[in-house]
Design a protein around this motif. Structure first.
Motif, PDB file in Angstrom:
ATOM      1  N   GLU A 186      13.387   2.763  -5.493  1.00 42.51           N
ATOM      2  CA  GLU A 186      14.619   3.242  -6.128  1.00 42.51           C
ATOM      3  C   GLU A 186      14.332   4.456  -6.996  1.00 42.51           C
ATOM      4  O   GLU A 186      15.091   5.425  -7.004  1.00 42.51           O
ATOM      5  CB  GLU A 186      15.248   2.152  -6.994  1.00 42.51           C
ATOM      6  CG  GLU A 186      16.043   1.131  -6.243  1.00 42.51           C
ATOM      7  CD  GLU A 186      16.733   0.145  -7.172  1.00 42.51           C
ATOM      8  OE1 GLU A 186      16.842   0.414  -8.390  1.00 42.51           O
ATOM      9  OE2 GLU A 186      17.163  -0.911  -6.682  1.00 42.51           O
ATOM     10  N   CYS A 187      13.238   4.400  -7.744  1.00 39.89           N
ATOM     11  CA  CYS A 187      12.850   5.508  -8.603  1.00 39.89           C
ATOM     12  C   CYS A 187      12.632   6.774  -7.772  1.00 39.89           C
ATOM     13  O   CYS A 187      13.154   7.844  -8.105  1.00 39.89           O
ATOM     14  CB  CYS A 187      11.593   5.153  -9.384  1.00 39.89           C
ATOM     15  SG  CYS A 187      10.918   6.505 -10.355  1.00 39.89           S
ATOM     16  N   VAL A 188      11.887   6.663  -6.691  1.00 35.18           N
ATOM     17  CA  VAL A 188      11.594   7.814  -5.842  1.00 35.18           C
ATOM     18  C   VAL A 188      12.873   8.336  -5.179  1.00 35.18           C
ATOM     19  O   VAL A 188      13.091   9.544  -5.115  1.00 35.18           O
ATOM     20  CB  VAL A 188      10.523   7.469  -4.790  1.00 35.18           C
ATOM     21  CG1 VAL A 188      10.327   8.608  -3.804  1.00 35.18           C
ATOM     22  CG2 VAL A 188       9.204   7.119  -5.482  1.00 35.18           C
ATOM     23  N   VAL A 201       3.583   5.328  -6.250  1.00 40.18           N
ATOM     24  CA  VAL A 201       3.253   5.224  -7.682  1.00 40.18           C
ATOM     25  C   VAL A 201       2.215   6.278  -8.056  1.00 40.18           C
ATOM     26  O   VAL A 201       2.367   6.997  -9.053  1.00 40.18           O
ATOM     27  CB  VAL A 201       2.739   3.808  -8.032  1.00 40.18           C
ATOM     28  CG1 VAL A 201       2.130   3.760  -9.426  1.00 40.18           C
ATOM     29  CG2 VAL A 201       3.866   2.793  -7.917  1.00 40.18           C
ATOM     30  N   LYS A 202       1.169   6.381  -7.252  1.00 37.70           N
ATOM     31  CA  LYS A 202       0.091   7.329  -7.547  1.00 37.70           C
ATOM     32  C   LYS A 202       0.553   8.776  -7.399  1.00 37.70           C
ATOM     33  O   LYS A 202       0.236   9.619  -8.232  1.00 37.70           O
ATOM     34  CB  LYS A 202      -1.097   7.052  -6.626  1.00 37.70           C
ATOM     35  CG  LYS A 202      -1.805   5.735  -6.944  1.00 37.70           C
ATOM     36  CD  LYS A 202      -2.865   5.397  -5.936  1.00 37.70           C
ATOM     37  CE  LYS A 202      -4.016   6.365  -5.995  1.00 37.70           C
ATOM     38  NZ  LYS A 202      -5.111   6.004  -5.076  1.00 37.70           N
ATOM     39  N   ARG A 203       1.301   9.062  -6.360  1.00 36.17           N
ATOM     40  CA  ARG A 203       1.717  10.446  -6.095  1.00 36.17           C
ATOM     41  C   ARG A 203       2.657  10.998  -7.154  1.00 36.17           C
ATOM     42  O   ARG A 203       2.585  12.161  -7.520  1.00 36.17           O
ATOM     43  CB  ARG A 203       2.384  10.505  -4.724  1.00 36.17           C
ATOM     44  CG  ARG A 203       3.024  11.827  -4.371  1.00 36.17           C
ATOM     45  CD  ARG A 203       2.177  12.587  -3.392  1.00 36.17           C
ATOM     46  NE  ARG A 203       2.720  13.858  -3.036  1.00 36.17           N
ATOM     47  CZ  ARG A 203       3.046  14.221  -1.816  1.00 36.17           C
ATOM     48  NH1 ARG A 203       2.891  13.380  -0.820  1.00 36.17           N
ATOM     49  NH2 ARG A 203       3.507  15.417  -1.574  1.00 36.17           N
ATOM     50  N   PHE A 204       3.559  10.147  -7.673  1.00 33.41           N
ATOM     51  CA  PHE A 204       4.582  10.615  -8.601  1.00 33.41           C
ATOM     52  C   PHE A 204       4.378  10.127 -10.035  1.00 33.41           C
ATOM     53  O   PHE A 204       5.284  10.226 -10.858  1.00 33.41           O
ATOM     54  CB  PHE A 204       5.970  10.227  -8.086  1.00 33.41           C
ATOM     55  CG  PHE A 204       6.262  10.837  -6.746  1.00 33.41           C
ATOM     56  CD1 PHE A 204       6.506  12.193  -6.624  1.00 33.41           C
ATOM     57  CD2 PHE A 204       6.230  10.069  -5.600  1.00 33.41           C
ATOM     58  CE1 PHE A 204       6.740  12.770  -5.387  1.00 33.41           C
ATOM     59  CE2 PHE A 204       6.469  10.632  -4.362  1.00 33.41           C
ATOM     60  CZ  PHE A 204       6.723  11.983  -4.255  1.00 33.41           C
ATOM     61  N   SER A 205       3.190   9.600 -10.326  1.00 34.04           N
ATOM     62  CA  SER A 205       2.846   9.125 -11.675  1.00 34.04           C
ATOM     63  C   SER A 205       3.939   8.225 -12.249  1.00 34.04           C
ATOM     64  O   SER A 205       4.478   8.461 -13.322  1.00 34.04           O
ATOM     65  CB  SER A 205       2.612  10.315 -12.609  1.00 34.04           C
ATOM     66  OG  SER A 205       1.558  11.115 -12.133  1.00 34.04           O
ATOM     67  N   ILE A 206       4.252   7.191 -11.499  1.00 32.94           N
ATOM     68  CA  ILE A 206       5.303   6.253 -11.901  1.00 32.94           C
ATOM     69  C   ILE A 206       4.692   5.142 -12.747  1.00 32.94           C
ATOM     70  O   ILE A 206       3.714   4.519 -12.356  1.00 32.94           O
ATOM     71  CB  ILE A 206       6.001   5.658 -10.666  1.00 32.94           C
ATOM     72  CG1 ILE A 206       6.707   6.774  -9.885  1.00 32.94           C
ATOM     73  CG2 ILE A 206       6.981   4.567 -11.059  1.00 32.94           C
ATOM     74  CD1 ILE A 206       7.284   6.339  -8.565  1.00 32.94           C
ATOM     75  N   ALA A 207       5.270   4.924 -13.909  1.00 33.44           N
ATOM     76  CA  ALA A 207       4.845   3.823 -14.777  1.00 33.44           C
ATOM     77  C   ALA A 207       5.618   2.565 -14.361  1.00 33.44           C
ATOM     78  O   ALA A 207       6.816   2.628 -14.101  1.00 33.44           O
ATOM     79  CB  ALA A 207       5.133   4.159 -16.234  1.00 33.44           C
ATOM     80  N   VAL A 208       4.927   1.448 -14.310  1.00 34.55           N
ATOM     81  CA  VAL A 208       5.539   0.197 -13.872  1.00 34.55           C
ATOM     82  C   VAL A 208       5.333  -0.861 -14.937  1.00 34.55           C
ATOM     83  O   VAL A 208       4.229  -1.042 -15.435  1.00 34.55           O
ATOM     84  CB  VAL A 208       4.900  -0.289 -12.544  1.00 34.55           C
ATOM     85  CG1 VAL A 208       5.468  -1.635 -12.144  1.00 34.55           C
ATOM     86  CG2 VAL A 208       5.108   0.737 -11.450  1.00 34.55           C
ATOM     87  N   ASN A 249       9.446   7.462 -14.230  1.00 34.50           N
ATOM     88  CA  ASN A 249       8.706   8.563 -14.822  1.00 34.50           C
ATOM     89  C   ASN A 249       9.730   9.397 -15.598  1.00 34.50           C
ATOM     90  O   ASN A 249      10.844   8.933 -15.832  1.00 34.50           O
ATOM     91  CB  ASN A 249       7.953   9.378 -13.756  1.00 34.50           C
ATOM     92  CG  ASN A 249       8.861   9.953 -12.697  1.00 34.50           C
ATOM     93  OD1 ASN A 249      10.065  10.063 -12.877  1.00 34.50           O
ATOM     94  ND2 ASN A 249       8.283  10.314 -11.573  1.00 34.50           N
ATOM     95  N   ARG A 250       9.382  10.613 -15.957  1.00 34.69           N
ATOM     96  CA  ARG A 250      10.299  11.408 -16.768  1.00 34.69           C
ATOM     97  C   ARG A 250      11.520  11.888 -15.987  1.00 34.69           C
ATOM     98  O   ARG A 250      12.480  12.367 -16.571  1.00 34.69           O
ATOM     99  CB  ARG A 250       9.568  12.594 -17.376  1.00 34.69           C
ATOM    100  CG  ARG A 250       8.927  13.498 -16.378  1.00 34.69           C
ATOM    101  CD  ARG A 250       8.135  14.617 -17.041  1.00 34.69           C
ATOM    102  NE  ARG A 250       7.427  15.412 -16.069  1.00 34.69           N
ATOM    103  CZ  ARG A 250       7.980  16.350 -15.312  1.00 34.69           C
ATOM    104  NH1 ARG A 250       9.255  16.599 -15.433  1.00 34.69           N
ATOM    105  NH2 ARG A 250       7.263  17.026 -14.442  1.00 34.69           N
ATOM    106  N   ALA A 257       0.830  -1.205   0.000  1.00 34.34           N
ATOM    107  CA  ALA A 257       0.000   0.000   0.000  1.00 34.34           C
ATOM    108  C   ALA A 257       0.868   1.261   0.000  1.00 34.34           C
ATOM    109  O   ALA A 257       0.574   2.232  -0.703  1.00 34.34           O
ATOM    110  CB  ALA A 257      -0.933  -0.001   1.208  1.00 34.34           C
ATOM    111  N   GLN A 258       1.935   1.246   0.762  1.00 35.06           N
ATOM    112  CA  GLN A 258       2.831   2.400   0.805  1.00 35.06           C
ATOM    113  C   GLN A 258       3.560   2.579  -0.529  1.00 35.06           C
ATOM    114  O   GLN A 258       3.740   3.701  -1.003  1.00 35.06           O
ATOM    115  CB  GLN A 258       3.823   2.263   1.956  1.00 35.06           C
ATOM    116  CG  GLN A 258       3.167   2.365   3.315  1.00 35.06           C
ATOM    117  CD  GLN A 258       4.109   2.025   4.455  1.00 35.06           C
ATOM    118  OE1 GLN A 258       5.215   1.535   4.250  1.00 35.06           O
ATOM    119  NE2 GLN A 258       3.657   2.280   5.677  1.00 35.06           N
TER     120      GLN A 258
END
Length: 128
Positions: free
Chosen positions: A119-121, A81-88, A103-104, A75-76
């Motif tokens: 890692e992305c964040v 993913v939702k907050r930073f519009s991360i594509a998975v 993301n970009r 959930a965390q």
């Protein structure tokens, strides 16, 4: 609040979790990021006040708080993913079964989906 002794903790989020170490190339050379540091970067990105107790981050600044561990809490990780519009997505052929989250601004690649997201964040936070 981090002190010198907290930076010297083992590469793990909590006891028994021997986390991987993330390697990133900086302008000055290669540096490492532990799972504990990745988790803190995610909390900072979500603007959550967190407190280090033992080998884990907890939400809030009091002694009572919920464990913040998006590396293991679906959930965390989904909130990131939702907050930073991360594509998975996964590409079995090219990434050999690893997840790619990005993301970009940044990308994370790891065999564990939550870890790739975090890692992305963390990479996004490091770029700030």
């Amino acid at each position: 609040q981090e002190t010198g002794t907290e930076r010297e903790r083992p590469n793990r989020v909590f006891a028994g979790d021997f986390g991987t170490v993330l390697f990133r190339r900086a302008a000055c050379g290669l540096f490492t990021v532990t799972d504990l540091e990745i988790t803190k970067a995610c909390a900072e990105a979500m603007e959550l006040p967190v407190t280090l107790r033992g080998d884990a981050w907890y939400e809030g600044i009091t002694t009572i708080g919920r464990l913040y561990n998006p590396l293991h809490d679906d959930a965390q990780a989904m909130a990131l993913v939702k907050r930073f519009s991360i594509a998975v997505y996964t590409d079995v052929e090219n990434l050999r079964g690893k997840w790619r989250a990005g993301n970009r601004l940044a990308v994370g690649i790891h065999g564990n989906l939550n870890h790739a997201i975090c890692e992305c964040v963390a990479e996004m936070q490091a770029a700030k």
